[in-house]
Motif scaffolding. Structure first.
Motif, mmCIF file in Angstrom:
data_model
loop_
_atom_site.group_PDB
_atom_site.id
_atom_site.type_symbol
_atom_site.label_atom_id
_atom_site.label_comp_id
_atom_site.label_asym_id
_atom_site.label_seq_id
_atom_site.Cartn_x
_atom_site.Cartn_y
_atom_site.Cartn_z
ATOM 1 N N GLU A 24 79.878 143.723 148.983
ATOM 2 C CA GLU A 24 78.856 142.683 149.001
ATOM 3 C C GLU A 24 79.061 141.663 147.888
ATOM 4 O OE1 GLU A 24 74.687 143.829 150.145
ATOM 5 O OE2 GLU A 24 75.450 145.821 149.662
ATOM 6 N N GLN A 25 79.982 141.933 146.975
ATOM 7 C CA GLN A 25 80.238 141.014 145.864
ATOM 8 C C GLN A 25 81.020 139.804 146.367
ATOM 9 O OE1 GLN A 25 79.168 141.143 142.655
ATOM 10 N NE2 GLN A 25 80.098 139.119 142.438
ATOM 11 N N PRO A 26 80.417 138.613 146.345
ATOM 12 C CA PRO A 26 81.136 137.437 146.849
ATOM 13 C C PRO A 26 82.244 137.020 145.899
ATOM 14 C CG PRO A 26 79.039 136.776 145.914
ATOM 15 C CD PRO A 26 79.056 138.279 145.887
ATOM 16 N N PRO A 27 83.276 136.348 146.405
ATOM 17 C CA PRO A 27 84.329 135.828 145.522
ATOM 18 C C PRO A 27 83.788 134.685 144.677
ATOM 19 C CG PRO A 27 84.630 135.009 147.751
ATOM 20 C CD PRO A 27 83.517 136.010 147.821
ATOM 21 N N ALA A 28 84.528 134.331 143.647
ATOM 22 C CA ALA A 28 84.066 133.306 142.709
ATOM 23 C C ALA A 28 83.844 131.953 143.385
ATOM 24 C CB ALA A 28 85.075 133.161 141.564
ATOM 25 N N ASN A 29 84.589 131.672 144.463
ATOM 26 C CA ASN A 29 84.483 130.358 145.111
ATOM 27 C C ASN A 29 83.502 130.338 146.275
ATOM 28 O OD1 ASN A 29 85.872 131.862 147.001
ATOM 29 N ND2 ASN A 29 87.398 130.276 147.439
ATOM 30 N N TRP A 30 82.715 131.393 146.458
ATOM 31 C CA TRP A 30 81.876 131.484 147.647
ATOM 32 C C TRP A 30 80.821 130.382 147.697
ATOM 33 C CZ3 TRP A 30 81.381 132.400 152.403
ATOM 34 C CH2 TRP A 30 80.124 132.524 153.007
ATOM 35 N N ALA A 31 80.169 130.078 146.578
ATOM 36 C CA ALA A 31 79.126 129.047 146.580
ATOM 37 C C ALA A 31 79.702 127.698 146.996
ATOM 38 C CB ALA A 31 78.451 128.958 145.218
ATOM 39 N N ASP A 32 80.885 127.345 146.466
ATOM 40 C CA ASP A 32 81.519 126.064 146.836
ATOM 41 C C ASP A 32 81.934 126.080 148.303
ATOM 42 O OD1 ASP A 32 81.215 125.096 144.277
ATOM 43 O OD2 ASP A 32 83.248 125.639 143.643
ATOM 44 N N ARG A 33 82.481 127.195 148.763
ATOM 45 C CA ARG A 33 82.910 127.301 150.159
ATOM 46 C C ARG A 33 81.708 127.180 151.105
ATOM 47 N NH1 ARG A 33 86.874 129.467 153.455
ATOM 48 N NH2 ARG A 33 86.091 130.465 155.338
ATOM 49 N N GLN A 34 80.626 127.856 150.767
ATOM 50 C CA GLN A 34 79.425 127.804 151.591
ATOM 51 C C GLN A 34 78.860 126.395 151.661
ATOM 52 O OE1 GLN A 34 76.117 130.181 150.116
ATOM 53 N NE2 GLN A 34 75.525 130.705 152.196
ATOM 54 N N ALA A 35 78.825 125.715 150.520
ATOM 55 C CA ALA A 35 78.311 124.346 150.500
ATOM 56 C C ALA A 35 79.182 123.420 151.344
ATOM 57 C CB ALA A 35 78.237 123.839 149.056
ATOM 58 N N SER A 36 80.513 123.589 151.283
ATOM 59 C CA SER A 36 81.424 122.765 152.073
ATOM 60 C C SER A 36 81.207 122.991 153.570
ATOM 61 C CB SER A 36 82.867 123.075 151.690
ATOM 62 O OG SER A 36 83.766 122.288 152.439
ATOM 63 N N LEU A 37 81.040 124.248 153.975
ATOM 64 C CA LEU A 37 80.823 124.552 155.388
ATOM 65 C C LEU A 37 79.471 124.053 155.876
ATOM 66 C CD1 LEU A 37 82.341 128.155 155.581
ATOM 67 C CD2 LEU A 37 83.294 126.059 156.556
#
Length: 202
Positions: A24-37
């Protein structure tokens, strides 16, 4: 805000053990990836859809799926909803369905109308989000990631969505799902994407 939303979303999902190797631990870039999508909200794709319910199954070619923010248009053919071509047009909370014989139906309950017409449970409003690799903003969810840091699974609204393949379809965008399977008990929806492109410059 995105992280807080993700944590809130996970809070009330029943905590079943995850498949081996997932976290369940997201990768460090998950917030940026989610915002881009989330910003990637004008697109079109083509591919195949398969629906399996107790006692029956069917498949369809997705000739075109146009998405413009919250508005969608799907042109399907083959056995989905009967013989011939079928069109779905809608937005969250509303859908118009045109059957192969020309009959047209509209409803403020998209999933209910599809179920009434076919007997199949197809969560179209949520699928608009799941197909990009995002949880729907409606309802709680739980995310799981694989060892490479890719989103492997979403649990939401009683469905488990598993991402089986990702691909770099669109320049300047994160990789997008090329194959996903949504399962709810004995009900299954599988989507295979053959092409995907941005519509912002069209």
């Amino acid at each position: 805000m995105v992280v807080a939303l993700a944590m809130t979303g996970c809070a009330t999902i029943r905590q079943e053990p995850l498949p081996a190797g997932l976290t369940e631990q997201p990768p460090a870039n998950w917030a940026d990836r989610q915002a881009s999508l989330q910003r990637f909200d004008q697109w079109q794709l083509a591919g195949k859809l398969a629906v399996r319910q107790p006692g029956e199954s069917a498949s369809a070619v997705i000739n075109q799926w146009f998405q413009d923010s919250e508005q969608y248009q799907l042109a399907l053919s083959s056995s989905f909803l009967g013989m011939g071509s079928t069109r779905l047009e809608g937005s969250p909370g509303f859908i118009t369905l045109e059957l192969p014989d020309g009959e047209t139906y509209s409803s403020s309950d998209p999933q209910g109308l599809i179920y009434a017409a076919t007997g199949w449970e197809l969560p179209i409003d949520a699928l608009v989000w799941w197909v990009r690799g995002l949880p729907s903003p409606e309802g709680d969810f739980r995310l799981a990631f694989d060892p490479q840091g890719d989103l492997a699974q979403i649990e939401q609204a009683g469905w488990t969505i598993r991402y089986e393949r990702w691909q770099d379809f669109v320049d300047g965008q994160p990789s997008l799902p090329a194959r996903l399977t949504a399962r709810k008990g004995e009900k299954l929806v599988r989507l295979v994407v053959s092409s995907w492109q941005s519509r912002r410059d069209n």
